[in-house]
Scaffold this active site. Structure first.
Site, PDB file in Angstrom:
ATOM      1  N   THR A 123    -115.630   3.695  96.554  1.00 18.69           N
ATOM      2  CA  THR A 123    -114.598   4.033  97.549  1.00 18.69           C
ATOM      3  C   THR A 123    -114.945   5.387  98.150  1.00 18.69           C
ATOM      4  O   THR A 123    -115.068   6.375  97.429  1.00 18.69           O
ATOM      5  CB  THR A 123    -113.218   4.082  96.867  1.00 18.69           C
ATOM      6  OG1 THR A 123    -113.017   2.836  96.208  1.00 18.69           O
ATOM      7  CG2 THR A 123    -112.115   4.322  97.880  1.00 18.69           C
ATOM      8  N   CYS A 261    -107.823   5.486  90.719  1.00 16.02           N
ATOM      9  CA  CYS A 261    -107.905   5.069  92.130  1.00 16.02           C
ATOM     10  C   CYS A 261    -106.772   5.584  93.009  1.00 16.02           C
ATOM     11  O   CYS A 261    -107.025   6.306  93.971  1.00 16.02           O
ATOM     12  CB  CYS A 261    -107.986   3.556  92.196  1.00 16.02           C
ATOM     13  SG  CYS A 261    -109.342   2.924  91.208  1.00 16.02           S
ATOM     14  N   ARG A 329    -107.108   8.167  82.611  1.00 18.03           N
ATOM     15  CA  ARG A 329    -107.277   9.079  83.737  1.00 18.03           C
ATOM     16  C   ARG A 329    -105.985   9.131  84.561  1.00 18.03           C
ATOM     17  O   ARG A 329    -105.437   8.099  84.926  1.00 18.03           O
ATOM     18  CB  ARG A 329    -108.449   8.641  84.621  1.00 18.03           C
ATOM     19  CG  ARG A 329    -109.791   8.995  83.990  1.00 18.03           C
ATOM     20  CD  ARG A 329    -110.924   8.449  84.794  1.00 18.03           C
ATOM     21  NE  ARG A 329    -110.988   7.000  84.735  1.00 18.03           N
ATOM     22  CZ  ARG A 329    -111.888   6.261  85.402  1.00 18.03           C
ATOM     23  NH1 ARG A 329    -112.767   6.860  86.183  1.00 18.03           N
ATOM     24  NH2 ARG A 329    -111.898   4.952  85.299  1.00 18.03           N
TER      25      ARG A 329
HETATM   26  C1  UGA Z   1    -106.176  -0.373  92.146  1.00 17.46           C
HETATM   27  C2  UGA Z   1    -106.058  -1.543  93.140  1.00 17.46           C
HETATM   28  O1  UGA Z   1    -104.998  -2.416  92.752  1.00 17.46           O
HETATM   29  C3  UGA Z   1    -107.370  -2.328  93.208  1.00 17.46           C
HETATM   30  O2  UGA Z   1    -107.279  -3.334  94.207  1.00 17.46           O
HETATM   31  C4  UGA Z   1    -108.508  -1.364  93.564  1.00 17.46           C
HETATM   32  O3  UGA Z   1    -109.757  -2.012  93.597  1.00 17.46           O
HETATM   33  C5  UGA Z   1    -108.574  -0.263  92.521  1.00 17.46           C
HETATM   34  O4  UGA Z   1    -107.298   0.436  92.492  1.00 17.46           O
HETATM   35  C6  UGA Z   1    -109.669   0.698  92.913  1.00 17.46           C
HETATM   36  O5  UGA Z   1    -109.552   1.378  93.944  1.00 17.46           O
HETATM   37  O6  UGA Z   1    -110.717   0.691  92.277  1.00 17.46           O
HETATM   38  P1  UGA Z   1    -105.995  -0.127  89.461  1.00 17.46           P
HETATM   39  O7  UGA Z   1    -106.095   1.343  89.682  1.00 17.46           O
HETATM   40  O8  UGA Z   1    -106.808  -0.783  88.413  1.00 17.46           O
HETATM   41  O9  UGA Z   1    -106.361  -0.921  90.835  1.00 17.46           O
HETATM   42  O10 UGA Z   1    -104.486  -0.413  89.098  1.00 17.46           O
HETATM   43  P2  UGA Z   1    -103.234  -1.190  89.709  1.00 17.46           P
HETATM   44  O11 UGA Z   1    -102.984  -2.385  88.898  1.00 17.46           O
HETATM   45  O12 UGA Z   1    -103.338  -1.347  91.173  1.00 17.46           O
HETATM   46  O13 UGA Z   1    -102.078  -0.128  89.381  1.00 17.46           O
HETATM   47  C7  UGA Z   1    -102.125   1.186  89.915  1.00 17.46           C
HETATM   48  C8  UGA Z   1    -100.977   2.028  89.395  1.00 17.46           C
HETATM   49  O14 UGA Z   1     -99.749   1.639  90.022  1.00 17.46           O
HETATM   50  C9  UGA Z   1    -100.729   1.914  87.886  1.00 17.46           C
HETATM   51  O15 UGA Z   1    -100.489   3.202  87.378  1.00 17.46           O
HETATM   52  C10 UGA Z   1     -99.481   1.075  87.771  1.00 17.46           C
HETATM   53  O16 UGA Z   1     -98.724   1.377  86.616  1.00 17.46           O
HETATM   54  C11 UGA Z   1     -98.742   1.486  89.039  1.00 17.46           C
HETATM   55  N1  UGA Z   1     -97.779   0.465  89.508  1.00 17.46           N
HETATM   56  C12 UGA Z   1     -98.230  -0.732  89.945  1.00 17.46           C
HETATM   57  C13 UGA Z   1     -96.427   0.756  89.515  1.00 17.46           C
HETATM   58  O17 UGA Z   1     -95.987   1.854  89.105  1.00 17.46           O
HETATM   59  N2  UGA Z   1     -95.551  -0.177  89.996  1.00 17.46           N
HETATM   60  C14 UGA Z   1     -95.971  -1.388  90.434  1.00 17.46           C
HETATM   61  O18 UGA Z   1     -95.115  -2.212  90.851  1.00 17.46           O
HETATM   62  C15 UGA Z   1     -97.349  -1.678  90.415  1.00 17.46           C
END
Ligand code: UGA
Length: 431
Positions: A123, A261, A329
């Protein structure tokens, strides 16, 4: 196809393993010798469900190999993918392109082929593919024709293999030769492919993460409003998400987003807007609300505590930034535990996969079991929504705690049911 992937971090390794699983010949390179040694022995250096098995299988079949650094071996491959880290610069939040630059130089230096396809997977800020193209031309002495593109990854940690095989879309940008090769590379994956220029491809990735972070922060500010007005955020977002124009995803309130991310990419996109002297207030608000959620939880703990936190036993369930990963992280748990220890609380922690021994050492108690962590404690904090916490035997929990109080930072329990069992309970934006 024959693919050489530079950077065996999360992005590079998952891509290397999955492309090999699809039948391509893949070589994964990294400058970290220890990591490559491990991988060559079939040992996966990160926690990602299913990854270890795919690595082992493809090492055996010969579809997957590993090597230290970039060298003349790249000449045996059709495409090089750059998947090195782009950490956030401390001074201004911009993505640090040092490793991308170094990799481009190494590729240019070792390439003696007539032509090579080079694809950015990390990214990155908008315009990075163009800088890669320029750098390849400057440092190459053999007049190689480089075709450059962008194919940003969209995998979620903990679900990376599934996401690779079943993505919502595949983003493909850059020179026509690269675009065609990427379409061929992913032809077996049944997903929509968005084909565009490299700048738009780079922007789609940053914009997607920002839109998701925005939804999380919008949900969290609504959670605060719900609690103030006597509404229940879980019910509210269920109703909001049923509107098909909005949809149900990323509407969970809690202690905010973390990971490698969203925090990095929101800062990165803000710094790009700042560079062009554009309005950054929306980016600022998303980040401010996210930080506020951690403070809100601390405030709830304070309100639940009798007199002071000093010498009070407090348990934490969940350290990882989200379930099904050991990644800590930018995890909210770190800030919250720092605050608890600063206040003098005696903290015991448990997570099914993550550990924070390196950060806190002997300052806190690191437990191997969720029940061990709650023995004689006065408050239990839920900081990651692991399934095993939802399934906990709450009657047993109540018996083991000194005082049955729960601050549920991820809204995993039903407030009415927990209160009925005799707990003092608070979630995030619930009644
Ligand atoms: C995120 C994106 O979803 C991926 O598509 C992307 O490829 C990735 O970043 C990246 O840039 O490499 P990720 O960081 O693994 O993926 O995690 P997510 O499942 O998207 O969750 C991100 C954060 O949002 C977590 O801390 C989660 O707890 C929080 N979250 C998620 C909430 O607080 N509420 C929600 O409803 C959903």
């Amino acid at each position: 196809m024959k693919i050489f992937i530079v950077g065996m971090g999360y992005v590079g390794l998952v891509n290397a393993a999955c492309l090999a699983e699809m039948g391509h010949k893949v070589c994964g390179a990294d400058i970290n010798k220890e990591k490559i040694d491990k991988l060559e022995r079939g040992r996966c250096p990160i926690y990602e469900p299913g990854l270890q098995e795919i690595i082992e299988k493809n090492l055996k079949s010969g579809n997957l190999t590993f090597q230290i650094g970039v060298d003349k071996n790249i000449n045996k491959f059709d495409m090089v993918m750059i998947a090195v880290g782009t950490p956030e610069r401390e001074m201004d939040g911009r993505a640090d392109l040092f490793y991308v630059g170094e990799t481009a130089r190494e590729i240019a230096k070792h390439c003696v082929k007539k032509e090579l396809l080079v694809v950015g997977k990390s990214t990155v800020p908008i315009g990075t593919a163009n800088q890669i193209r320029e750098s390849l031309a400057i440092y190459n002495r053999k007049k190689t024709k480089f075709y450059v593109g962008s194919n940003p990854e969209t995998l979620r940690e903990g679900k990376a293999i599934y996401d690779f095989m079943n993505p919502d879309r595949i983003i493909i940008g850059g020179d026509k030769k690269v675009r065609d090769a990427l379409l061929k590379l992913y032809e077996k994956i049944n997903a929509k492919k968005i084909v565009t220029n490299a700048r738009s491809a780079e922007m789609i990735k940053l914009a997607s993460n920002f839109m998701l972070a925005l939804r999380v922060s919008a949900t969290n500010i609504l959670a605060q409003l719900c609690e103030a007005t006597g509404a229940d955020i879980e019910e509210v977002m269920k109703g909001v998400g049923m509107d098909r124009r909005i949809g149900p995803h990323f509407l969970r309130a809690g202690i905010g987003y973390g990971g490698s991310c969203f925090p990095k990419d929101t800062k990165s996109i803000k710094s790009i807007a700042e560079h062009y002297r554009l309005d950054t207030s929306l980016f600022d608000s998303v980040m401010k609300i996210n930080a506020e959620q951690r403070r809100w939880l601390c405030q709830k703990v304070e309100e639940m505590t009798l007199f002071t936190l000093k010498n009070k036993k407090i348990a934490v369930w969940g350290l990882a930034f989200k379930p099904n990963t050991d990644d800590i992280r930018e995890a909210p748990s770190i800030d919250i535990i720092k605050w608890l220890t600063k206040e003098g609380a005696l903290v015991s922690v448990y997570d099914p996969a993550a550990n924070i021994k390196k950060i806190f050492g002997g300052k806190i108690r690191h437990c191997k079991d969720k029940y061990e962590a709650i023995k004689d404690v006065e408050i239990l904090l839920i900081l990651t929504e692991w399934e095993e916490f939802r399934e906990a035997d709450l009657a047993r929990v109540k018996k083991m705690m000194l005082i049955p109080k729960i601050v549920d930072g991820r809204n995993i329990f039903d407030p009415k049911a927990v209160k009925k069992l005799g707990f003092e309970y608070t979630g995030m934006g619930r009644i």
